[in-house]
Design an enzyme around this catalytic site. Structure first.
Site, PDB file in Angstrom:
ATOM      1  N   ASP A  87      -2.173  -6.786  -2.454  1.00  0.00           N
ATOM      2  CA  ASP A  87      -0.536  -7.063  -1.910  1.00  0.00           C
ATOM      3  C   ASP A  87       0.336  -6.964  -2.734  1.00  0.00           C
ATOM      4  O   ASP A  87       0.525  -7.915  -4.011  1.00  0.00           O
ATOM      5  CB  ASP A  87      -0.889  -8.564  -1.464  1.00  0.00           C
ATOM      6  CG  ASP A  87       0.278  -9.104  -0.496  1.00  0.00           C
ATOM      7  OD1 ASP A  87       1.659  -8.686  -0.904  1.00  0.00           O
ATOM      8  OD2 ASP A  87      -0.077  -9.644   0.632  1.00  0.00           O
ATOM      9  N   HIS A 125     -16.231 -14.777   0.360  1.00  0.00           N
ATOM     10  CA  HIS A 125     -16.464 -15.468   1.738  1.00  0.00           C
ATOM     11  C   HIS A 125     -15.702 -14.911   3.005  1.00  0.00           C
ATOM     12  O   HIS A 125     -15.964 -14.939   4.085  1.00  0.00           O
ATOM     13  CB  HIS A 125     -16.103 -16.877   2.171  1.00  0.00           C
ATOM     14  CG  HIS A 125     -14.641 -17.380   1.773  1.00  0.00           C
ATOM     15  ND1 HIS A 125     -14.176 -17.730   0.613  1.00  0.00           N
ATOM     16  CD2 HIS A 125     -13.743 -17.315   2.718  1.00  0.00           C
ATOM     17  CE1 HIS A 125     -12.628 -17.869   0.820  1.00  0.00           C
ATOM     18  NE2 HIS A 125     -12.670 -17.803   2.061  1.00  0.00           N
TER      19      HIS A 125
END
Length: 173
Positions: A87, A125
Site C-alpha cells: 500500500d 490469517h
C-alpha cells in the site's frame, strides 16, 4: 531528525488518516484512533515474543503498514530494518520523519534476503492455505539460515457476530 514537532505534525496530517498511531518526536499520528493507542496497546501484549536485544541484527517487517513495528525493532537496536508493504499510502506514512527503510511491493513476489529476523503481524490469517504457504516460503527465502521468524496472528472466528469481541478482532487487523 531535524524537524520541529510542528513540521512533523504538518507532514503527518498531509498524508491523511493513519491506521497506526505512532509517536514521532512527541507527535501522535492518529491521536483520535478508534482503537485508542493502537498499535502500541497491541504491541505491549506480544513485545516479549521479540528478542529484546537486536543489536547488529537485520529485520524484515513484512506488511509494515505505517512502520510502527519497524520503529520498535530499531528501538531494540537493530542495525537495519526494512519494512515492505503493497500500500503506497502506508509507505508514504512510514517515510515521515525518515524513520527507516521502506519499500513497496508484494510479499508474493520479490522479497530482499539476508535478514536475521522476519516479522509478520496479522498477515497469514488473511489468506488461504496455498497463499499462506507461499508467503511463509518467501519469508524463509528472505531469512538467513539461523534467522528468527516472529509470526503474530489471531484466530478469526468462522462467523463474525455483532459482539464487541468479534468486532475487536476484525477492527484490529
Amino acid at each position: 531528525m531535524s524537524w520541529t514537532p510542528e513540521e512533523i505534525e504538518a507532514r503527518a496530517r498531509a498524508l491523511g488518516t493513519w491506521f497506526h498511531n505512532i509517536d514521532i518526536a512527541g507527535v501522535k499520528t492518529a491521536p483520535d484512533h478508534f482503537l485508542g493507542d493502537y498499535p502500541a496497546l497491541k504491541w505491549r501484549r506480544f513485545a516479549d515474543a521479540v528478542p529484546r536485544d537486536l543489536s547488529g541484527k537485520t529485520v524484515l517487517d513484512i506488511g509494515c503498514n505505517g512502520g510502527f513495528y519497524s520503529i520498535e525493532m530499531k528501538r531494540r537496536g537493530a542495525a537495519r530494518v526494512l519494512g515492505i508493504d503493497h500500500d503506497e499510502a502506508y509507505l508514504r506514512q512510514a517515510g515521515v520523519a525518515e524513520r527507516g527503510g521502506f519499500m513497496g511491493g508484494s510479499f508474493f513476489e520479490t522479497v530482499p534476503s539476508g535478514f536475521d529476523l522476519v516479522l509478520m503481524k496479522f498477515i497469514i490469517h488473511d489468506w488461504g492455505d496455498e497463499q499462506a504457504r507461499a508467503i511463509l516460503a518467501k519469508a524463509r527465502a528472505a531469512a538467513t539460515p539461523d534467522a528468527t521468524l516472529v509470526l503474530i496472528e489471531q484466530v478469526v472466528p468462522d462467523t463474525i457476530a455483532a459482539t464487541p469481541e468479534h468486532q475487536a478482532v476484525i477492527r484490529a487487523d
